[in-house]
Design a protein around this motif. Structure first.
Motif, PDB file in Angstrom:
ATOM      1  N   LEU A 227      -2.106  -5.138  -4.071  1.00 53.76           N
ATOM      2  CA  LEU A 227      -1.748  -3.940  -4.594  1.00 53.76           C
ATOM      3  C   LEU A 227      -2.483  -3.837  -5.893  1.00 53.76           C
ATOM      4  CD1 LEU A 227       0.355  -1.791  -4.905  1.00 53.76           C
ATOM      5  CD2 LEU A 227       2.133  -3.265  -6.175  1.00 53.76           C
ATOM      6  N   VAL A 230      -5.589  -2.184  -4.245  1.00 57.07           N
ATOM      7  CA  VAL A 230      -5.435  -0.974  -4.002  1.00 57.07           C
ATOM      8  C   VAL A 230      -5.566   0.000  -4.967  1.00 57.07           C
ATOM      9  CG1 VAL A 230      -3.441   0.534  -3.111  1.00 57.07           C
ATOM     10  CG2 VAL A 230      -4.392  -1.231  -1.691  1.00 57.07           C
TER      11      VAL A 230
ATOM     12  N   VAL B 230      -6.035   3.290   1.604  1.00 59.31           N
ATOM     13  CA  VAL B 230      -5.952   3.165   0.052  1.00 59.31           C
ATOM     14  C   VAL B 230      -5.133   4.311  -0.740  1.00 59.31           C
ATOM     15  CG1 VAL B 230      -7.339   2.871  -2.154  1.00 59.31           C
ATOM     16  CG2 VAL B 230      -8.043   1.603  -0.196  1.00 59.31           C
ATOM     17  N   ARG B 231      -5.460   5.353  -0.634  1.00 61.21           N
ATOM     18  CA  ARG B 231      -4.825   6.414  -1.114  1.00 61.21           C
ATOM     19  C   ARG B 231      -3.208   6.549  -0.857  1.00 61.21           C
ATOM     20  NH1 ARG B 231      -9.602  10.746   0.153  1.00 61.21           N
ATOM     21  NH2 ARG B 231     -10.879  10.521  -1.710  1.00 61.21           N
ATOM     22  N   LEU B 233      -1.447   4.038   0.345  1.00 62.82           N
ATOM     23  CA  LEU B 233      -0.759   2.826  -0.238  1.00 62.82           C
ATOM     24  C   LEU B 233      -0.530   3.143  -1.948  1.00 62.82           C
ATOM     25  CD1 LEU B 233      -2.699  -0.055   1.557  1.00 62.82           C
ATOM     26  CD2 LEU B 233      -0.220   0.772   2.022  1.00 62.82           C
ATOM     27  N   ALA B 234      -1.580   3.676  -2.473  1.00 61.72           N
ATOM     28  CA  ALA B 234      -1.472   4.024  -3.981  1.00 61.72           C
ATOM     29  C   ALA B 234      -0.097   4.986  -4.095  1.00 61.72           C
ATOM     30  CB  ALA B 234      -2.701   4.370  -4.437  1.00 61.72           C
ATOM     31  N   ASP B 237       3.069   2.953  -3.625  1.00 65.42           N
ATOM     32  CA  ASP B 237       3.396   2.156  -4.872  1.00 65.42           C
ATOM     33  C   ASP B 237       3.823   3.210  -6.267  1.00 65.42           C
ATOM     34  OD1 ASP B 237       2.875   0.499  -7.095  1.00 65.42           O
ATOM     35  OD2 ASP B 237       1.162   1.474  -7.594  1.00 65.42           O
ATOM     36  N   ARG B 238       3.570   4.549  -6.107  1.00 65.43           N
ATOM     37  CA  ARG B 238       3.944   5.334  -7.194  1.00 65.43           C
ATOM     38  C   ARG B 238       5.449   5.856  -6.940  1.00 65.43           C
ATOM     39  NH1 ARG B 238      -1.357   7.005  -8.254  1.00 65.43           N
ATOM     40  NH2 ARG B 238      -1.174   8.280  -6.361  1.00 65.43           N
ATOM     41  N   THR B 252       2.502  -4.784   1.363  1.00 66.12           N
ATOM     42  CA  THR B 252       1.408  -4.764   2.217  1.00 66.12           C
ATOM     43  C   THR B 252       0.863  -5.802   2.375  1.00 66.12           C
ATOM     44  OG1 THR B 252       1.114  -2.513   1.558  1.00 66.12           O
ATOM     45  CG2 THR B 252      -0.791  -3.630   2.634  1.00 66.12           C
TER      46      THR B 252
END
Lengths: 400, 400
Positions: A227, A230, B230-231, B233-234, B237-238, B252
């Motif tokens: 994480l 990322v 990556v975008r 997954l980010a 996360d938010r 992940t």
């Protein structure tokens, strides 16, 4: 000055038969196909009146027998695995066409520009005296781990001396290559005069977290290295456009989460990250940005990141007088259908540029396909390319 | 009701010698060490007066010879590779201690709870009649690909019948287990009464881009599948904290960029993503969020993403009467030093809960270490655990 475009194309098609794979070729460095192509090249060199020689790392040079000033021209003859028929072969056959046209050219095919062995630019670096015996002893094949000395022995090259290029002999080095991008094609242009070869700065980003069970560990308790990776990569994606140059590129080629199982929180993440530009100033700005973002990541995240530089090459600028000669030739043969442009990929020319003036010419790449058997250039563009190269080389020899 | 804690600990230490690895054990399913531990367990069962039997997938059951109502108790006896000595062994030795204490308990060790074979919960699913011969024929070892039928044959299990648990025989199923997290340890508590077992919903996120040379392709031209991954997954996360429950987790575990080379723009990215919760409503909210973010990604990115559900289990709630019995026992033996809590990891109890009331008891995990040879619980907490389990089981038998 005119080159024999038909013979040049015939040579390319003859070479493409060695190690043919679909419409491309498979000639990894020191494979039987690669060695066969080097022997074939030496016969071709002799046919056009050059004195051929193969050295201890497989570099093949065909020396012009007459007086100077001489040019050096060429590229490489091995291919990536199951890759295109042009790539390096184009530059070597182009150089042969210059010699056939009567120009005072030494033709060279540098070994392993494609980096099958981890030394990197093995042949050209050896030829400018930039590689030690220790480095050769330690190098290994990236695919199967074979030590380089073992591969050289199997190819019958053990014990041969390694050549050293004499900068005093040459007025400059010309290399023709396929673009490996779509800039020319998109603009409907047919020739690229290369202004410089970008440097690649490669980094390994290592995040250390704590491996835990994905079920038993609450989000608050986690130290998820994946994480953190990322998040940093998303930051790079946002921040790099603010510091980069107009043609900068940056690439994350690999992300490895350890142990990589669906129900385990990654305890470690490793990212292969690189960026490229033709300007050292821009490269330095990008590295500073990367390091600032890594610092911010360390303040924000529970998993610290280590930024390890793997390699930081120096960009090579092409020689202005050689560029002018190629530009004049391009404008003469294809008015309004050419441009000056940087090379995004690495080439032997960047190594040779360390000891003599160097320049490159690009032909368009259909669909930008590179390092794949489908790689191609229209034959009319290949023919135009060799005409521009020959005219440019003659113009350069005529000045100064 | 009191259990013999000293004998219980002695059993655990005896079992730990089979397949010992550092301070843990290595007993992968159907390995010689695993089969040795199953044979050892059958002898132990006979010693405490049970009738032992091993079935066609390696499930070992020791049946109480007296009249009911009976309890079923146990867990599993194989381990993850180079993993901890407690994990499943704790629940099986705990069940043996109940039988030794004279409770009307059938002791069970379900095969392959750890999922060395890709069937998942092979033993317990087989024992409740939830697995077909076809599924067994198709299952493979996740590490080396060995087909399950071949492994069963090598372990001497081929041709044996598979047992079916009779729900009418049992009043309920008890399973003791180490927490695999730090909730108890952080709070200074010694016993966890499990309220339910979270369900895991697993997904594969596949991004399709275009593989290109990292040098020749401008940022604008790229279709970088890794960057799109990556975008997204980010974003997850938010956004997930807005929709999740208080104990939800998401992970992940693996990111694979294809081809994974430093100078090649990834043409494909694959992400293993999962989330867990004890509430179906929360799980459904998380999946809706994931699919919404994937849609937004498709609108924003040049690389489309495919969200593939790999598995969506149903959470298992523990039986309220059994929880009350365990809670009363915990309060009696360790007043104020216990709590009710969900299990973040999967257990055989969630499978058994489909055919009878089930409940679980957690012992604290030192440092939350799980699936690693360093896994441990203080001996005094193990001893307390078996006392609470025995008292709780007796209380549950006494009600209704």
């Amino acid at each position: 000055m005119t080159a024999d475009a038909a013979r040049f194309l015939a040579d390319l098609h003859e070479l493409r038969r060695i190690g043919a794979f679909k419409t491309g070729v498979h000639r990894p460095t020191y494979s039987p196909q690669d060695m066969e192509s080097r022997e074939w090249l030496m016969r071709k060199m002799a046919e056009v009146g050059l004195e051929p020689e193969m050295d201890g790392v497989g570099n093949v040079i065909g020396r012009h027998k007459g007086p100077g000033p001489h040019l050096l021209a060429g590229s490489h003859i091995e291919s990536q695995n199951e890759a295109g028929w042009l790539d390096g072969a184009l530059g070597v056959m182009g150089a042969l066409a210059l010699a056939r046209a009567g120009l005072p050219v030494d033709v060279i095919a540098f070994a392993d520009e494609e980096g099958h062995f981890d030394a990197g630019f093995l042949g050209s670096r050896s030829a400018i005296g930039d590689i030690s015996e220790e480095e050769i002893a330690d190098a290994r094949n990236r695919t199967d781990g074979t030590p380089l000395p073992e591969a050289l022995k199997a190819a019958g090259l053990a014990g041969r001396p390694r050549m050293l290029l004499d900068p005093a002999r040459y007025k400059g080095y010309f290399e023709m290559h396929i673009e490996q991008g779509t800039t020319l094609e998109s603009a409907g242009e047919r020739v690229g005069v290369v202004t410089g070869i970008v440097a690649i700065w490669q980094f390994r980003l290592v995040f250390e977290g704590r491996q835990d069970h994905a079920g038993g560990t609450t989000m608050a308790e986690r130290r998820d290295a994946g994480l953190s990776a990322v998040r940093l990569l998303a930051e790079i994606d946002r921040e790099f456009p603010r510091v980069c140059g107009p043609r900068s590129v940056w690439t994350t080629g690999r992300i490895t989460l350890d142990p990589g199982a669906p129900s385990i929180i990654p305890g470690r993440a490793e990212v292969l990250f690189q960026f490229r530009d033709v300007s050292v100033e821009v490269l330095e700005r990008m590295e500073a940005c990367l390091r600032r973002l890594a610092q911010e990541s360390d303040r924000r995240e529970k998993c610290p990141v280590r930024v390890e530089a793997i390699s930081k090459a120096v960009p090579a600028l092409c020689d202005p007088t050689m560029m002018d000669a190629l530009s004049a030739a391009a404008e003469a043969k294809a008015p309004g259908q050419w441009r000056r442009m940087p090379s995004g990929a690495g080439h032997d020319a960047q190594v040779v540029a360390q000891i003599m003036p160097a320049a490159m010419l690009f032909t368009p790449s259909i669909g930008g396909i590179s390092h794949h058997w489908a790689e191609d250039t229209k034959e009319e563009d290949l023919a135009l390319g060799i005409e521009v190269l020959a005219d440019g080389a003659a113009r350069y020899l005529a000045v100064g």
